[in-house]
Scaffold this motif. Structure first.
Motif, PDB file in Angstrom:
ATOM      1  N   ASP A 177       0.857  -1.180   0.000  1.00 43.65           N
ATOM      2  CA  ASP A 177       0.000   0.000   0.000  1.00 43.65           C
ATOM      3  C   ASP A 177       0.896   1.234   0.000  1.00 43.65           C
ATOM      4  O   ASP A 177       1.480   1.600   1.025  1.00 43.65           O
ATOM      5  CB  ASP A 177      -0.902  -0.012   1.231  1.00 43.65           C
ATOM      6  CG  ASP A 177      -1.845   1.190   1.272  1.00 43.65           C
ATOM      7  OD1 ASP A 177      -1.808   2.011   0.333  1.00 43.65           O
ATOM      8  OD2 ASP A 177      -2.597   1.301   2.264  1.00 43.65           O
ATOM      9  N   LYS A 178       1.010   1.897  -1.143  1.00 46.18           N
ATOM     10  CA  LYS A 178       1.904   3.044  -1.269  1.00 46.18           C
ATOM     11  C   LYS A 178       1.382   4.271  -0.528  1.00 46.18           C
ATOM     12  O   LYS A 178       2.130   5.232  -0.321  1.00 46.18           O
ATOM     13  CB  LYS A 178       2.130   3.364  -2.749  1.00 46.18           C
ATOM     14  CG  LYS A 178       2.890   2.269  -3.477  1.00 46.18           C
ATOM     15  CD  LYS A 178       3.153   2.663  -4.919  1.00 46.18           C
ATOM     16  CE  LYS A 178       3.934   1.574  -5.630  1.00 46.18           C
ATOM     17  NZ  LYS A 178       4.208   1.920  -7.034  1.00 46.18           N
ATOM     18  N   ASN A 179       0.123   4.253  -0.122  1.00 48.87           N
ATOM     19  CA  ASN A 179      -0.441   5.374   0.619  1.00 48.87           C
ATOM     20  C   ASN A 179      -0.306   5.192   2.132  1.00 48.87           C
ATOM     21  O   ASN A 179      -0.658   6.081   2.904  1.00 48.87           O
ATOM     22  CB  ASN A 179      -1.919   5.554   0.265  1.00 48.87           C
ATOM     23  CG  ASN A 179      -2.115   5.938  -1.192  1.00 48.87           C
ATOM     24  OD1 ASN A 179      -1.375   6.771  -1.717  1.00 48.87           O
ATOM     25  ND2 ASN A 179      -3.108   5.326  -1.837  1.00 48.87           N
ATOM     26  N   SER A 180       0.190   4.040   2.521  1.00 47.84           N
ATOM     27  CA  SER A 180       0.343   3.761   3.951  1.00 47.84           C
ATOM     28  C   SER A 180       1.539   4.510   4.523  1.00 47.84           C
ATOM     29  O   SER A 180       2.548   4.710   3.839  1.00 47.84           O
ATOM     30  CB  SER A 180       0.534   2.257   4.165  1.00 47.84           C
ATOM     31  OG  SER A 180       0.899   1.979   5.502  1.00 47.84           O
ATOM     32  N   PRO A 181       1.458   4.934   5.800  1.00 52.83           N
ATOM     33  CA  PRO A 181       2.608   5.568   6.445  1.00 52.83           C
ATOM     34  C   PRO A 181       3.733   4.574   6.737  1.00 52.83           C
ATOM     35  O   PRO A 181       4.855   4.974   7.052  1.00 52.83           O
ATOM     36  CB  PRO A 181       2.020   6.137   7.740  1.00 52.83           C
ATOM     37  CG  PRO A 181       0.829   5.283   8.020  1.00 52.83           C
ATOM     38  CD  PRO A 181       0.276   4.910   6.674  1.00 52.83           C
ATOM     39  N   GLN A 225       6.886  -3.088   4.409  1.00 49.20           N
ATOM     40  CA  GLN A 225       5.719  -3.848   3.955  1.00 49.20           C
ATOM     41  C   GLN A 225       6.147  -5.084   3.165  1.00 49.20           C
ATOM     42  O   GLN A 225       5.565  -6.160   3.313  1.00 49.20           O
ATOM     43  CB  GLN A 225       4.823  -2.963   3.087  1.00 49.20           C
ATOM     44  CG  GLN A 225       4.140  -1.825   3.818  1.00 49.20           C
ATOM     45  CD  GLN A 225       3.193  -1.061   2.908  1.00 49.20           C
ATOM     46  OE1 GLN A 225       2.292  -1.656   2.294  1.00 49.20           O
ATOM     47  NE2 GLN A 225       3.376   0.251   2.791  1.00 49.20           N
TER      48      GLN A 225
END
Length: 240
Positions: free
Chosen positions: A3-7, A13
């Motif tokens: 998930d590239k939008n995850s912090p 990941q």
């Protein structure tokens, strides 16, 4: 999935993704994982990010690199609990593995001063020195050097120390093993140790020193063992 939008950092990941496959047995020991390029294309991430994730898994012992071949899932480490006083043979048999011993040295000698002091021996009292390679299913796991007083082992034969010394002491000599003190340290393999254990020179190893007494309080053993850190881990349960 990544998930590239995850912090959470992408490399972390990917680490978690690969680790989950290994722990879930979907990737088994000896399996080759995809290349950096394949991971990069599959998740549309940079190869540098992939390399960081794989480097971390190698450092943590989940993966091993083989030059010119690729990166593979590491063999599972054998676990030894530190609560009980058991022999290598007993540990391996409890896991369903076949323990064997390669004897490198068996000699009667005047002990070094530190060994003499630990075994509470007088000058002139000799010890048997045994240097043994301990194997499980034919794979070298540890290099072990033991010193035991001659007055305890008597006329022990070379063939006997190719097997479990503890079983000989308890079953043949009818002596009761009491308690021991173990010290565990991190170290690296020197040239000779690496050749014997079939690992790279400078590879991490676990250095264990043990001092053991019979139930009557008599010291009977000083041993130094060098375990392959890529195949062995020690576990201790603690309570508050």
């Amino acid at each position: 999935m990544i998930d590239k939008n995850s912090p959470i950092p992408i490399y972390y990941q990917l680490e978690a993704e690969i680790k989950q496959l290994i722990e879930g047995k979907k990737l088994k020991p000896g399996d080759m994982i995809p290349s950096e390029r394949e991971y990069s294309e599959r998740f549309n991430i940079s190869r540098m990010t992939v390399r960081q994730a794989i480097n971390n898994l190698v450092k943590d012992g989940y993966l091993v690199r083989q030059r010119g071949k690729g990166t593979f899932v590491a063999e599972e480490k054998l676990e030894q609990k530190l609560q009980g006083l058991t022999s290598f043979t007993e540990d391996m048999q409890a896991r369903g593995l076949v323990p064997t011993t390669r004897l490198l040295e068996f000699s009667l000698m005047d002990p070094p001063a530190d060994v003499r002091n630990q075994l509470q021996l007088d000058r002139g009292e000799n010890v048997f020195k045994m240097e043994r390679v301990r194997l499980a299913d034919g794979i070298p796991m540890a290099l072990e050097s033991s010193y035991v007083p001659q007055q305890i082992l008597g006329d022990i034969k070379e063939e006997t120390v190719r097997h479990s010394l503890y079983q000989y002491i308890e079953h043949t000599l009818q002596l009761d093993i009491g308690q021991g003190t173990q010290v565990l340290e991190a170290s690296v393999a020197r040239k000779r140790e690496s050749e014997i254990l079939e690992i790279k020179e400078g590879a991490p190893v676990l250095l264990m020193k043990r001092y053991t007494r019979l139930k009557n309080g008599q010291p009977f053993e000083v041993v130094k063992s060098i375990y392959r850190a890529d195949r062995y881990k020690f576990i201790i349960n603690i309570h508050r």
